[in-house]
Enzyme design. Structure first.
Site, mmCIF file in Angstrom:
data_model
loop_
_atom_site.group_PDB
_atom_site.id
_atom_site.type_symbol
_atom_site.label_atom_id
_atom_site.label_comp_id
_atom_site.label_asym_id
_atom_site.label_seq_id
_atom_site.Cartn_x
_atom_site.Cartn_y
_atom_site.Cartn_z
ATOM 1 N N LYS A 113 -7.035 2.685 -2.978
ATOM 2 C CA LYS A 113 -6.992 1.336 -3.571
ATOM 3 C C LYS A 113 -8.399 0.747 -3.675
ATOM 4 O O LYS A 113 -8.769 0.145 -4.681
ATOM 5 C CB LYS A 113 -6.060 0.427 -2.760
ATOM 6 C CG LYS A 113 -4.592 0.847 -2.819
ATOM 7 C CD LYS A 113 -4.061 0.832 -4.254
ATOM 8 C CE LYS A 113 -2.683 1.420 -4.397
ATOM 9 N NZ LYS A 113 -2.270 1.621 -5.797
ATOM 10 N N TYR A 158 -4.706 6.569 1.674
ATOM 11 C CA TYR A 158 -3.997 5.703 0.727
ATOM 12 C C TYR A 158 -4.783 4.406 0.502
ATOM 13 O O TYR A 158 -5.057 4.018 -0.640
ATOM 14 C CB TYR A 158 -2.576 5.378 1.240
ATOM 15 C CG TYR A 158 -1.993 4.148 0.578
ATOM 16 C CD1 TYR A 158 -1.507 4.210 -0.720
ATOM 17 C CD2 TYR A 158 -2.009 2.914 1.230
ATOM 18 C CE1 TYR A 158 -1.033 3.070 -1.352
ATOM 19 C CE2 TYR A 158 -1.535 1.774 0.604
ATOM 20 C CZ TYR A 158 -1.046 1.851 -0.680
ATOM 21 O OH TYR A 158 -0.599 0.721 -1.298
ATOM 22 N N SER A 193 -3.907 -3.641 -3.222
ATOM 23 C CA SER A 193 -3.123 -3.965 -2.026
ATOM 24 C C SER A 193 -3.932 -4.826 -1.075
ATOM 25 O O SER A 193 -5.161 -4.691 -0.989
ATOM 26 C CB SER A 193 -2.742 -2.659 -1.327
ATOM 27 O OG SER A 193 -2.218 -2.909 -0.057
ATOM 28 N N ASN A 239 8.934 1.457 5.484
ATOM 29 C CA ASN A 239 8.707 0.012 5.403
ATOM 30 C C ASN A 239 9.854 -0.759 6.057
ATOM 31 O O ASN A 239 10.976 -0.271 6.151
ATOM 32 C CB ASN A 239 8.534 -0.423 3.938
ATOM 33 C CG ASN A 239 7.270 0.152 3.323
ATOM 34 O OD1 ASN A 239 7.331 0.938 2.388
ATOM 35 N ND2 ASN A 239 6.129 -0.214 3.851
HETATM 36 C C1 UD1 Z 1 2.525 -0.802 4.654
HETATM 37 C C2 UD1 Z 1 1.225 -0.080 4.607
HETATM 38 C C3 UD1 Z 1 0.372 -0.699 3.538
HETATM 39 C C4 UD1 Z 1 1.069 -0.546 2.202
HETATM 40 C C5 UD1 Z 1 2.450 -1.174 2.284
HETATM 41 C C6 UD1 Z 1 3.208 -0.804 1.045
HETATM 42 C C7 UD1 Z 1 0.861 0.742 6.880
HETATM 43 C C8 UD1 Z 1 0.051 0.601 8.113
HETATM 44 N N1 UD1 Z 1 0.594 -0.138 5.918
HETATM 45 O O1 UD1 Z 1 2.288 -2.164 4.957
HETATM 46 O O2 UD1 Z 1 -0.872 -0.057 3.487
HETATM 47 O O3 UD1 Z 1 0.318 -1.180 1.208
HETATM 48 O O4 UD1 Z 1 3.168 -0.668 3.402
HETATM 49 O O5 UD1 Z 1 4.480 -1.354 1.072
HETATM 50 O O6 UD1 Z 1 1.696 1.603 6.784
HETATM 51 N N2 UD1 Z 1 7.856 -2.468 11.133
HETATM 52 C C9 UD1 Z 1 8.704 -2.311 12.210
HETATM 53 N N3 UD1 Z 1 9.632 -1.323 12.169
HETATM 54 C C10 UD1 Z 1 9.767 -0.484 11.106
HETATM 55 C C11 UD1 Z 1 8.910 -0.664 9.982
HETATM 56 C C12 UD1 Z 1 7.960 -1.657 10.042
HETATM 57 O O7 UD1 Z 1 8.604 -3.046 13.204
HETATM 58 O O8 UD1 Z 1 10.637 0.401 11.147
HETATM 59 C C13 UD1 Z 1 6.855 -3.559 11.157
HETATM 60 C C14 UD1 Z 1 5.434 -3.064 11.008
HETATM 61 O O9 UD1 Z 1 4.884 -2.761 12.260
HETATM 62 C C15 UD1 Z 1 4.768 -4.263 10.328
HETATM 63 C C16 UD1 Z 1 5.888 -4.874 9.488
HETATM 64 O O10 UD1 Z 1 7.102 -4.372 10.045
HETATM 65 O O11 UD1 Z 1 4.371 -5.194 11.288
HETATM 66 C C17 UD1 Z 1 5.809 -4.490 8.029
HETATM 67 O O12 UD1 Z 1 5.713 -3.067 7.938
HETATM 68 P P1 UD1 Z 1 5.762 -2.319 6.524
HETATM 69 O O13 UD1 Z 1 6.927 -2.763 5.760
HETATM 70 O O14 UD1 Z 1 5.640 -0.852 6.808
HETATM 71 O O15 UD1 Z 1 4.493 -2.844 5.772
HETATM 72 P P2 UD1 Z 1 2.943 -2.835 6.209
HETATM 73 O O16 UD1 Z 1 2.710 -1.987 7.389
HETATM 74 O O17 UD1 Z 1 2.486 -4.242 6.278
#
Ligand code: UD1
Length: 337
Positions: free
Chosen positions: A154, A150, A125, A199
């Site tokens: 990795k 987690y 990742s 996510n």
């Molecule tokens: C997350 C994990 C990462 C993992 C990946 C797997 C964290 C900190 N990181 O990545 O380790 O490998 O998922 O898919 O959890 N967001 C919102 N509202 C939401 C959900 C997300 O604003 O309800 C924003 C988050 O703040 C981020 C972006 O969307 O800026 C992407 O978030 P997400 O899809 O959870 O991925 P990562 O955090 O990048």
């Protein structure tokens, strides 16, 4: 040629099985069904016209892993997806994550050595980079202390594979995924989050479908053009294809090192607000959202430099953000009807 896909009924695993079968590989899936559904097997069959061999197996049971490889002695390569992946849960239950993600890896590698199976693809990742100093992120950017168990699994996984490859027959490719999204364009398979999605994209599509009231945007005070955090969202089908290319590279003995590492992203960063706008465009509807505080542990920006994957691996992501979101939306609508 027979290949094993662990976690082959999961989100990325199932899409990879489809691409492997499209390229003529005979696939054996093992999955414990802890975060997947047996119905995914039918989705794969409907797309490819072929049902992969499936065995329900708990990879934490060393003797079961051993028996599996004795039975399937003609396996030529392994793509190892099976792992737990919820960052928050890993903080609450670190030992579960070390057992699920590390013990299983060790048991599989032991069998690969024992059975002289040399080709191994590992799901890593971009989380290993933490908040990288320079964008886009190249593979030689330093690995930062992990922010969660987690993430640590990795990093440790990469280290274990590197140590083992030095002294055994194993050749490995570590694929560092950026943010996988989307679904197969047929809408036969896609992401199936259990409970409230953590996510971004599954939360967006569930909000679009009316299952969630509104999306919480985690922070609009980041030092980015619109204040929201930036990620590299890659269509899961493009990501799946990277695995097939990587496996073929090992099978053809084209790898230049025992262990090679590749970023798998699009090379383009998109902010949360840009993702929302793109979703609104492809779905033709407004997405209710509100700005809330930052989520703990989130970084500001991460997107890949994909030059190495493009030139060395000969792979490039093809889908746009809108295409990926459209496929995720089509899938969400299908599973809600
Ligand atoms: C997350 C994990 C990462 C993992 C990946 C797997 C964290 C900190 N990181 O990545 O380790 O490998 O998922 O898919 O959890 N967001 C919102 N509202 C939401 C959900 C997300 O604003 O309800 C924003 C988050 O703040 C981020 C972006 O969307 O800026 C992407 O978030 P997400 O899809 O959870 O991925 P990562 O955090 O990048």
């Amino acid at each position: 040629m027979k290949v094993l896909v662990t976690g082959g009924l999961g989100f990325i695993g199932s899409h990879t099985v489809v691409e492997l079968q499209n390229q003529g590989f005979d696939v054996v899936i093992v999955d414990d069904l802890s975060n997947s559904s047996i119905e995914v097997l039918e989705g794969i069959s409907r797309i490819t016209g072929k049902t992969p061999v499936f065995e329900k197996l708990d990879l934490r049971e060393k003797s079961q892993v051993k028996d599996f490889f004795t039975k399937h002695s003609d396996i030529k390569g392994v793509i190892h997806f099976a792992a737990s992946k919820a960052v928050g849960e890993s903080v609450e239950k670190p030992l579960l994550y070390y057992e699920n993600n590390i013990n299983t890896l060790v048991y599989i590698l032991q069998e690969l050595v024992q059975n002289k199976i040399g080709n191994f693809i590992f799901s890593s990742s971009c989380t290993v980079y933490g908040q990288a100093e320079k964008m886009p992120i190249t593979e030689d950017a330093s690995v930062q202390p992990a922010a969660s168990p987690y993430g640590n699994t990795k990093q440790i996984g990469e280290e274990i594979i590197t140590d083992v490859a030095k002294v055994t027959n194993i050749n490995a490719i570590l694929l560092r995924y950026f943010n996988p999204i989307g679904a197969h364009p047929s809408a036969e398979i896609g992401e199936l989050p259990i409970g409230v999605p953590q996510n971004l994209v599954p939360f967006i599509t569930q909000t679009g479908a009316g299952l969630r009231e509104s999306l919480s945007v985690f922070g609009d005070d980041y030092p980015t053009p619109d204040g929201t955090a930036i990620r590299d969202y890659i269509h899961v089908v493009d990501l799946a294809k990277a695995h097939v290319v990587a496996l073929q590279r090992l099978i053809d003995n084209k790898n230049q090192q025992k262990v090679e590492t590749f970023n798998v992203g699009t090379g383009t960063g998109s902010s949360v607000l840009e993702v929302i706008t793109a979703f609104e465009k492809v779905s033709g509807q407004k997405l209710p959202y509100k700005i809330v505080g930052r989520r703990e542990g989130d970084i500001t920006v991460a997107y890949a430099n994909t030059d190495k994957a493009n030139t060395v691996l000969g792979w490039k992501a093809k889908s746009t953000l809108e295409e990926a979101l459209a496929s995720a939306w089509k899938w969400e609508q299908k599973i809600r009807n």
